[in-house]
Design an enzyme around this catalytic site. Sequence first.
Site, PDB file in Angstrom:
ATOM      1  N   GLY A  69      39.568  33.353  40.254  1.00  0.00           N
ATOM      2  CA  GLY A  69      39.629  34.811  40.322  1.00  0.00           C
ATOM      3  C   GLY A  69      40.465  35.384  39.184  1.00  0.00           C
ATOM      4  O   GLY A  69      40.131  36.425  38.616  1.00  0.00           O
ATOM      5  N   THR A  70      41.532  34.690  38.854  1.00  0.00           N
ATOM      6  CA  THR A  70      42.408  35.147  37.771  1.00  0.00           C
ATOM      7  C   THR A  70      41.624  35.257  36.469  1.00  0.00           C
ATOM      8  O   THR A  70      41.758  36.234  35.721  1.00  0.00           O
ATOM      9  CB  THR A  70      43.584  34.154  37.600  1.00  0.00           C
ATOM     10  OG1 THR A  70      44.298  34.090  38.834  1.00  0.00           O
ATOM     11  CG2 THR A  70      44.517  34.574  36.482  1.00  0.00           C
ATOM     12  N   ASN A 144      46.199  41.700  48.944  1.00  0.00           N
ATOM     13  CA  ASN A 144      46.419  40.350  49.455  1.00  0.00           C
ATOM     14  C   ASN A 144      47.555  40.260  50.470  1.00  0.00           C
ATOM     15  O   ASN A 144      47.538  39.430  51.368  1.00  0.00           O
ATOM     16  CB  ASN A 144      46.680  39.385  48.293  1.00  0.00           C
ATOM     17  CG  ASN A 144      47.566  39.953  47.226  1.00  0.00           C
ATOM     18  OD1 ASN A 144      47.264  41.004  46.655  1.00  0.00           O
ATOM     19  ND2 ASN A 144      48.672  39.296  46.935  1.00  0.00           N
ATOM     20  N   GLN A 172      40.266  39.368  47.634  1.00  0.00           N
ATOM     21  CA  GLN A 172      40.650  39.274  49.048  1.00  0.00           C
ATOM     22  C   GLN A 172      39.637  39.930  49.977  1.00  0.00           C
ATOM     23  O   GLN A 172      39.585  39.598  51.157  1.00  0.00           O
ATOM     24  CB  GLN A 172      42.026  39.910  49.272  1.00  0.00           C
ATOM     25  CG  GLN A 172      43.180  39.092  48.728  1.00  0.00           C
ATOM     26  CD  GLN A 172      43.405  37.775  49.454  1.00  0.00           C
ATOM     27  OE1 GLN A 172      42.880  37.529  50.531  1.00  0.00           O
ATOM     28  NE2 GLN A 172      44.196  36.907  48.846  1.00  0.00           N
ATOM     29  N   SER A 192      36.653  35.199  44.056  1.00  0.00           N
ATOM     30  CA  SER A 192      37.179  33.834  43.975  1.00  0.00           C
ATOM     31  C   SER A 192      36.669  33.030  45.165  1.00  0.00           C
ATOM     32  O   SER A 192      36.763  33.478  46.316  1.00  0.00           O
ATOM     33  CB  SER A 192      38.709  33.873  43.983  1.00  0.00           C
ATOM     34  OG  SER A 192      39.225  32.564  43.964  1.00  0.00           O
ATOM     35  N   ALA A 193      36.155  31.828  44.889  1.00  0.00           N
ATOM     36  CA  ALA A 193      35.510  31.038  45.949  1.00  0.00           C
ATOM     37  C   ALA A 193      36.485  30.626  47.046  1.00  0.00           C
ATOM     38  O   ALA A 193      36.116  30.590  48.222  1.00  0.00           O
ATOM     39  CB  ALA A 193      34.873  29.788  45.329  1.00  0.00           C
ATOM     40  N   CYS A 313      56.479  33.103  44.465  1.00  0.00           N
ATOM     41  CA  CYS A 313      56.112  32.736  43.097  1.00  0.00           C
ATOM     42  C   CYS A 313      55.513  31.340  43.155  1.00  0.00           C
ATOM     43  O   CYS A 313      55.580  30.670  44.173  1.00  0.00           O
ATOM     44  CB  CYS A 313      57.302  32.690  42.157  1.00  0.00           C
ATOM     45  SG  CYS A 313      58.745  33.540  42.699  1.00  0.00           S
TER      46      CYS A 313
HETATM   47  N1  PLP Z   1      43.444  38.630  43.047  1.00  0.00           N
HETATM   48  C1  PLP Z   1      43.911  38.639  44.303  1.00  0.00           C
HETATM   49  C2  PLP Z   1      43.958  39.932  45.051  1.00  0.00           C
HETATM   50  C3  PLP Z   1      44.350  37.460  44.902  1.00  0.00           C
HETATM   51  O1  PLP Z   1      44.834  37.488  46.141  1.00  0.00           O
HETATM   52  C4  PLP Z   1      44.287  36.253  44.153  1.00  0.00           C
HETATM   53  C5  PLP Z   1      44.782  34.986  44.723  1.00  0.00           C
HETATM   54  O2  PLP Z   1      45.755  34.945  45.459  1.00  0.00           O
HETATM   55  C6  PLP Z   1      43.777  36.297  42.858  1.00  0.00           C
HETATM   56  C7  PLP Z   1      43.361  37.506  42.334  1.00  0.00           C
HETATM   57  C8  PLP Z   1      43.677  35.079  42.013  1.00  0.00           C
HETATM   58  O3  PLP Z   1      42.588  34.255  42.404  1.00  0.00           O
HETATM   59  P1  PLP Z   1      42.581  32.725  41.969  1.00  0.00           P
HETATM   60  O4  PLP Z   1      43.570  32.034  42.820  1.00  0.00           O
HETATM   61  O5  PLP Z   1      41.170  32.263  42.240  1.00  0.00           O
HETATM   62  O6  PLP Z   1      42.903  32.691  40.531  1.00  0.00           O
END
Ligand code: PLP
Length: 374
Positions: A69-70, A144, A172, A192-193, A313
């Site tokens: 997701g990042t 989240n 989320q 994000s999977a 963190c």
């Molecule tokens: N965005 C949100 C709102 C999230 O909660 C998260 C993960 O905690 C992410 C992005 C990042 O996703 P990933 O862990 O797949 O990089």
Amino acid sequence: MALYMDWNATAKVRPEAIDAIARTLAEVGNPSSVHAAGRAARAVVETARADVAGLVGAAPAAVTFTGCGTEADALAIESAVIAGVERIIVGATEHEAVVETAKASGLPVEEWPVDRRGVADLGWLAERLTAGPRALVCLMLANNETGVIQPVAEAAALVRAADGWLHVDAVQAAGKIAIDFNGLGADTMALSAHKVGGPQGVGALIAGPRARLTRRLHGGGQERGLRSGTENVAGLAGFAAAARAVDLDAMAAQDPWRDALAERVKAAGGAVLGEGAPRLPQTLCFAAPGYASELQVIGLDLAGVMVSAGAACSSGKVKASRIAQAMGEDALAPFVVRISGGWGTTEADWVRAGEAWAPLYERHRARQLATAAA
Ligand code: PLP
């Protein structure tokens, strides 16, 4: 058996996804190869594209697969920057993946405030959009920590009228509430999977017709040249299986179970964050005044219930919740805990979480009173 109530951190992988991953791993094939094995792998990738698109009502061609997701957030933000936005407006409760990528862009970043419920202030956005050059606006669909759902469609109308770019982090929200990508009017949307019941390390960016995405990884030209690198075929098979298995009714069923725990928390002296706002049905974020987040998480863990502090963190250290602070709840921020359910969570699980937490807080308060009296 210990109880897992931290599904917003990562969901248990669905059995359907585990099967799909195992079956795919057992087959050889690079999706770029033209022979039969390659074509079979390509079919897995393209089926996954259709299934993930289906999760948010988008066209398969709108989906670019990423490594998480990042990375999907980064692909959107960096593409918008290259496409010529001159500033970035970031919701005050956005995930670090968005906040830090925006900061790293070198463009001016403006923080878009939320109200006490955690909902972004649309009036502020309307004013700000008219007051400056073309903007990328980042607004998550659901938070989240609190589960608060943002007014994305309303924000999209404002951003569109100002010729901006709206990026929505739906990491989320996906799999928990219905999402209609086209109806929302976002330009890009991150998924994000592992939040849906698929594997970790697989993500997707959905892009609408106005979004011009820019290549991030150079090489073999996979993902229409946007992200070179041999596709994570098994991971995508798992993502697809999880997307197909999503059961929004089962998620919605958790709303009253979550609320019953919220009532228990409030009766004990706790405060629920985001309570007045639309929220994900399986997320409860609360503060127990005087009882540090970290101690609650440890206490619950010893009692066999796994939850999260509002914010952690990567080092595992807990800090005061940035989200609670953004909501104007500074006094509560060091005491925030998040309990989140998922596709496998039952009513009994929510009850058990409350039964574990309530005596912990009672004992903590009794100790505090004894210390104060001494
Ligand atoms: N965005 C949100 C709102 C999230 O909660 C998260 C993960 O905690 C992410 C992005 C990042 O996703 P990933 O862990 O797949 O990089």
